[in-house]
Design a protein around this motif. Structure first.
Motif, short mmCIF file in Angstrom:
data_model
loop_
_atom_site.label_atom_id
_atom_site.label_comp_id
_atom_site.label_asym_id
_atom_site.label_seq_id
_atom_site.Cartn_x
_atom_site.Cartn_y
_atom_site.Cartn_z
N MET A 5 -40.02 -3.03 -60.07
CA MET A 5 -40.00 -2.68 -61.49
C MET A 5 -39.00 -3.52 -62.29
O MET A 5 -39.29 -3.85 -63.44
N PRO A 6 -37.83 -3.90 -61.73
CA PRO A 6 -36.92 -4.70 -62.54
C PRO A 6 -37.53 -6.04 -62.98
O PRO A 6 -37.25 -6.50 -64.08
N TYR A 7 -38.37 -6.63 -62.13
CA TYR A 7 -38.96 -7.91 -62.50
C TYR A 7 -40.03 -7.75 -63.58
O TYR A 7 -40.24 -8.67 -64.38
N VAL A 8 -40.67 -6.60 -63.65
CA VAL A 8 -41.62 -6.33 -64.73
C VAL A 8 -40.85 -6.22 -66.05
O VAL A 8 -41.26 -6.78 -67.08
N LEU A 9 -39.73 -5.50 -66.03
CA LEU A 9 -38.90 -5.39 -67.23
C LEU A 9 -38.34 -6.75 -67.63
O LEU A 9 -38.26 -7.07 -68.83
N LEU A 10 -37.97 -7.55 -66.65
CA LEU A 10 -37.45 -8.88 -66.93
C LEU A 10 -38.53 -9.75 -67.56
O LEU A 10 -38.27 -10.49 -68.51
N ALA A 11 -39.75 -9.65 -67.06
CA ALA A 11 -40.87 -10.40 -67.65
C ALA A 11 -41.10 -9.97 -69.10
O ALA A 11 -41.35 -10.81 -69.97
N ALA A 12 -40.99 -8.68 -69.37
CA ALA A 12 -41.15 -8.19 -70.74
C ALA A 12 -40.01 -8.69 -71.62
O ALA A 12 -40.22 -9.04 -72.80
N ALA A 13 -38.80 -8.74 -71.07
CA ALA A 13 -37.65 -9.27 -71.82
C ALA A 13 -37.87 -10.74 -72.15
O ALA A 13 -37.55 -11.19 -73.26
N ILE A 14 -38.41 -11.49 -71.21
CA ILE A 14 -38.69 -12.90 -71.45
C ILE A 14 -39.75 -13.04 -72.54
O ILE A 14 -39.62 -13.86 -73.46
N ALA A 15 -40.81 -12.25 -72.45
CA ALA A 15 -41.87 -12.30 -73.46
C ALA A 15 -41.33 -11.98 -74.85
O ALA A 15 -41.69 -12.65 -75.84
N LEU B 74 -33.33 -6.66 -71.03
CA LEU B 74 -32.45 -7.39 -70.10
C LEU B 74 -31.31 -6.50 -69.63
O LEU B 74 -30.95 -6.50 -68.45
N SER B 75 -30.76 -5.69 -70.52
CA SER B 75 -29.66 -4.81 -70.13
C SER B 75 -30.11 -3.77 -69.11
O SER B 75 -29.37 -3.44 -68.19
N VAL B 76 -31.33 -3.28 -69.25
CA VAL B 76 -31.87 -2.33 -68.27
C VAL B 76 -32.09 -3.04 -66.93
O VAL B 76 -31.80 -2.49 -65.87
N THR B 77 -32.56 -4.26 -66.99
CA THR B 77 -32.80 -5.05 -65.78
C THR B 77 -31.51 -5.26 -65.00
O THR B 77 -31.51 -5.26 -63.77
N LEU B 78 -30.41 -5.42 -65.72
CA LEU B 78 -29.12 -5.68 -65.07
C LEU B 78 -28.60 -4.50 -64.26
O LEU B 78 -27.68 -4.65 -63.47
N LYS B 79 -29.23 -3.33 -64.42
CA LYS B 79 -28.87 -2.19 -63.58
C LYS B 79 -29.33 -2.41 -62.14
O LYS B 79 -28.78 -1.82 -61.22
N SER B 80 -30.37 -3.23 -61.96
CA SER B 80 -30.98 -3.42 -60.64
C SER B 80 -30.81 -4.82 -60.07
O SER B 80 -30.91 -5.00 -58.87
N LEU B 81 -30.63 -5.81 -60.94
CA LEU B 81 -30.54 -7.19 -60.48
C LEU B 81 -29.15 -7.75 -60.74
O LEU B 81 -28.46 -7.30 -61.66
N GLU B 82 -28.76 -8.74 -59.94
CA GLU B 82 -27.49 -9.41 -60.19
C GLU B 82 -27.56 -10.14 -61.52
O GLU B 82 -28.62 -10.68 -61.90
N VAL B 83 -26.46 -10.20 -62.22
CA VAL B 83 -26.45 -10.81 -63.55
C VAL B 83 -26.82 -12.29 -63.48
O VAL B 83 -27.56 -12.79 -64.33
N GLY B 84 -26.34 -13.00 -62.49
CA GLY B 84 -26.67 -14.42 -62.36
C GLY B 84 -28.15 -14.64 -62.15
O GLY B 84 -28.75 -15.54 -62.74
N THR B 85 -28.74 -13.83 -61.31
CA THR B 85 -30.17 -13.93 -61.03
C THR B 85 -30.99 -13.59 -62.26
O THR B 85 -31.87 -14.36 -62.67
N ALA B 86 -30.71 -12.46 -62.87
CA ALA B 86 -31.49 -12.02 -64.03
C ALA B 86 -31.35 -12.99 -65.20
O ALA B 86 -32.35 -13.37 -65.82
N TYR B 87 -30.13 -13.42 -65.47
CA TYR B 87 -29.93 -14.31 -66.62
C TYR B 87 -30.54 -15.68 -66.37
O TYR B 87 -31.11 -16.29 -67.27
#
Length: 106
Positions: free
Chosen positions: A1-11, A46-59
């Motif tokens: 689920m974090p990668y789905v949110l990250l994809a939405a953040a990118i979009a 992105l802030s929600v994603t950072l609850k599950s992913l490392e900041v370096g990876t997500a950013y």
């Protein structure tokens, strides 16, 4: 689920940046509003994603994929030149994201 949110953040970030191109320096109302909404949504997701992913990876994924996507949109739809140097830059951005993920993504 974090990668789905990250994809939405990118979009959302890509949509906001693309709208900014049409805002004419924030002098046109609707593109300006779309820019603000796009960035608010992007940072919120992105802030929600950072609850599950490392900041370096997500950013790295967010910034890298967003940068590559906006560059591609510029070349494909906005009449910006698709030079070999730009294409190499996109490849290097994507390679950098992959390397950062290989170095520590979970």
């Amino acid at each position: 689920m974090p990668y789905v949110l990250l994809a939405a953040a990118i979009a959302a970030e890509v949509a906001g940046t693309t709208a900014m191109k049409f805002s004419d320096g924030f002098t046109r109302l609707w593109p300006s509003l779309l820019t603000v909404v796009g960035y608010v949504v992007a940072f919120g997701l992105l802030s929600v994603t950072l609850k599950s992913l490392e900041v370096g990876t997500a950013y790295a994924i967010w910034a890298g994929v967003g940068t590559a996507a906006v560059a591609a949109i510029g070349m494909l739809f906005l009449g910006e030149p698709a030079t070999a140097v730009k294409l190499l830059g996109i490849v290097l951005v994507i390679a950098g994201v992959v390397l950062l993920n290989l170095g520590g993504a979970h």
